[in-house]
Design an enzyme around this catalytic site. Sequence first.
Site, PDB file in Angstrom:
ATOM      1  N   ASP A  12       0.818  -1.225   0.000  1.00 35.17           N
ATOM      2  CA  ASP A  12       0.000   0.000   0.000  1.00 35.17           C
ATOM      3  C   ASP A  12       0.846   1.267   0.000  1.00 35.17           C
ATOM      4  O   ASP A  12       0.438   2.305   0.519  1.00 35.17           O
ATOM      5  CB  ASP A  12      -0.947   0.043   1.215  1.00 35.17           C
ATOM      6  CG  ASP A  12      -1.763  -1.219   1.332  1.00 35.17           C
ATOM      7  OD1 ASP A  12      -2.202  -1.707   0.280  1.00 35.17           O
ATOM      8  OD2 ASP A  12      -1.956  -1.706   2.451  1.00 35.17           O
ATOM      9  N   HIS A  40      -4.223  -2.591  -6.139  1.00 38.06           N
ATOM     10  CA  HIS A  40      -3.711  -1.264  -6.427  1.00 38.06           C
ATOM     11  C   HIS A  40      -4.901  -0.364  -6.619  1.00 38.06           C
ATOM     12  O   HIS A  40      -5.875  -0.757  -7.254  1.00 38.06           O
ATOM     13  CB  HIS A  40      -2.978  -1.239  -7.767  1.00 38.06           C
ATOM     14  CG  HIS A  40      -1.657  -1.919  -7.735  1.00 38.06           C
ATOM     15  ND1 HIS A  40      -0.751  -1.730  -6.746  1.00 38.06           N
ATOM     16  CD2 HIS A  40      -1.089  -2.762  -8.610  1.00 38.06           C
ATOM     17  CE1 HIS A  40       0.321  -2.438  -7.012  1.00 38.06           C
ATOM     18  NE2 HIS A  40       0.140  -3.079  -8.131  1.00 38.06           N
ATOM     19  N   ASP A 334       1.707  14.726   0.562  1.00 36.65           N
ATOM     20  CA  ASP A 334       0.723  15.804   0.753  1.00 36.65           C
ATOM     21  C   ASP A 334      -0.134  15.601   2.002  1.00 36.65           C
ATOM     22  O   ASP A 334      -0.553  16.558   2.647  1.00 36.65           O
ATOM     23  CB  ASP A 334      -0.184  15.911  -0.485  1.00 36.65           C
ATOM     24  CG  ASP A 334      -0.756  14.572  -0.903  1.00 36.65           C
ATOM     25  OD1 ASP A 334       0.051  13.657  -1.132  1.00 36.65           O
ATOM     26  OD2 ASP A 334      -1.985  14.431  -0.984  1.00 36.65           O
TER      27      ASP A 334
HETATM   28  P1  GDP Z   1      -0.320   0.129  -3.764  1.00 38.56           P
HETATM   29  O1  GDP Z   1      -0.915  -1.183  -3.473  1.00 38.56           O
HETATM   30  O2  GDP Z   1       1.120   0.225  -3.365  1.00 38.56           O
HETATM   31  O3  GDP Z   1      -0.570   0.610  -5.153  1.00 38.56           O
HETATM   32  O4  GDP Z   1      -1.031   1.155  -2.811  1.00 38.56           O
HETATM   33  P2  GDP Z   1      -2.556   1.608  -2.732  1.00 38.56           P
HETATM   34  O5  GDP Z   1      -3.364   1.161  -3.864  1.00 38.56           O
HETATM   35  O6  GDP Z   1      -3.034   1.322  -1.365  1.00 38.56           O
HETATM   36  O7  GDP Z   1      -2.327   3.159  -2.909  1.00 38.56           O
HETATM   37  C1  GDP Z   1      -2.345   3.993  -1.890  1.00 38.56           C
HETATM   38  C2  GDP Z   1      -3.448   5.015  -2.023  1.00 38.56           C
HETATM   39  O8  GDP Z   1      -2.823   6.259  -2.037  1.00 38.56           O
HETATM   40  C3  GDP Z   1      -4.315   4.984  -3.252  1.00 38.56           C
HETATM   41  O9  GDP Z   1      -5.628   5.346  -2.862  1.00 38.56           O
HETATM   42  C4  GDP Z   1      -3.701   6.042  -4.167  1.00 38.56           C
HETATM   43  O10 GDP Z   1      -4.632   6.642  -5.031  1.00 38.56           O
HETATM   44  C5  GDP Z   1      -3.220   7.005  -3.184  1.00 38.56           C
HETATM   45  N1  GDP Z   1      -2.020   7.762  -3.539  1.00 38.56           N
HETATM   46  C6  GDP Z   1      -0.917   7.369  -4.218  1.00 38.56           C
HETATM   47  N2  GDP Z   1      -0.007   8.348  -4.233  1.00 38.56           N
HETATM   48  C7  GDP Z   1      -0.551   9.389  -3.545  1.00 38.56           C
HETATM   49  C8  GDP Z   1      -0.088  10.678  -3.176  1.00 38.56           C
HETATM   50  O11 GDP Z   1       1.026  11.088  -3.471  1.00 38.56           O
HETATM   51  N3  GDP Z   1      -0.929  11.452  -2.417  1.00 38.56           N
HETATM   52  C9  GDP Z   1      -2.165  11.034  -2.034  1.00 38.56           C
HETATM   53  N4  GDP Z   1      -2.909  11.849  -1.299  1.00 38.56           N
HETATM   54  N5  GDP Z   1      -2.631   9.810  -2.345  1.00 38.56           N
HETATM   55  C10 GDP Z   1      -1.833   9.015  -3.090  1.00 38.56           C
END
Ligand code: GDP
Length: 426
Positions: A12, A40, A334
């Site tokens: 995540d 994701h 952020d």
């Molecule tokens: P993954 O499994 O590593 O892809 O992680 P997730 O799907 O849980 O992604 C983490 C969450 O953070 C998702 O809802 C993304 O849209 C969101 N996200 C990713 N990068 C950023 C960022 O830089 N800022 C914010 N506010 N949200 C982000």
Amino acid sequence: MVKAVVGANWGDEGKGKITDMLGKESDIIVRFQGGANAGHTIVNDYGKFALHTLPSGVFYDHTTSIIGNGVALDIPKLFGEIQSVVEKGVPAPKILVSDRAQIVMSYHKLFDAYEEERLAGKSFGSTKSGIAPFYSDKYAKIGFQVSELFDDDLLKEKVVRIAEQKNVLLEHLYHKPLLNPDDLYNELMEYKKMVEPYVCNVSLFLHNAIKEGKNILLEGQLGSLKDPDHGIYPMVTSSSTLAAYGAIGAGIPPYEIKQIITVCKAYSSAVGAGAFVSEIFGDEADELRKRGGDGGEFGATTGRPRRMGWFDCVASKYGCRMQGTTDVAFTVLDVLGYLEEIPVCVGYEINGEVTTEFPVTHLLEKAKPVYKVLPGWKEDIRGIKKYEDLPENCRKYIEFIEEQIGYPITMVSNGPGRDDIIYRNK
Ligand code: GDP
């Protein structure tokens, strides 16, 4: 050129967004491990998607998306996802499935659920997607490889053998209904119909693509700390989450992986059980969870609230080292804009001694976090495009962490969208 996008921590970290972003310059995106147990979240012009099986590249019409041999292939889930993407107006993606990938069977999910039930309070917090029983069977050499769907004599013999073996456990350990070989055969025939148009000799395809100079992106799931060898065993996943495994799970030479982009989130979150040294609780955790990610830190697959914590330099340094990091993508920065002060875990105290090296599990369980508190920046940094334009305390936070983990942060993500990214030349 082959690049990998992988996670430094518990998953995540925002790999989906980074993959989606890098997908723009990629001809081919490959999933090389894991199954439909993690997800994701991707936000783009078509909407918001939680993908569990499809590589993030499905949103680009110039990329081929590949399910590599290392993946736990859940065929009905894959097809459900293809449909849901197409329904929202995304052009039909080009998808190839390795003929050497193995298939998650319905009984793998049942065994997963039965085992959780049997262990009750001592369970591993499985998502019940069948992943652990699937990989156990793969290495016990009783799994079904996609190629076997096309060998009818073998299948007919194998379903009998497998029902016999599984039924011993179902009857005597779990006291559950038994498997019928005919049902297994029919299940496999259903899967064959669904997967047939996509089956491919993936390693040969990638061999040729590398020769032609194509850009290939390997997309990891979860993070270093969930690796079965190098993670927090036994609270780990069942396939390797490391970039090195990308070579095996895609079927390419290890030396072809030239860039390893390790994604680190600006704070920590974890799902499932297991030691989590910099974990926070109560209102402090609720506030960060509510503000975290894009609409809160809740599991993409399960909707479960994630466990929250401050950034952990010990775990992240180790996580980056095990990945063989060439670049760090530092994400979700952020979100921290509301904090007056931001604690960062810079060491673990174990039996009265402070270390910055990540320990084995039984010592990890004794570790207490050593914090350094940095000043916050109290500003919304979304929309900023240049590193120099970030508030000074925000840059200091990034640079402090970079120094602690010892790997270059070349990308800073300041929002969930594809373009919310700040590149740093290192
Ligand atoms: P993954 O499994 O590593 O892809 O992680 P997730 O799907 O849980 O992604 C983490 C969450 O953070 C998702 O809802 C993304 O849209 C969101 N996200 C990713 N990068 C950023 C960022 O830089 N800022 C914010 N506010 N949200 C982000």
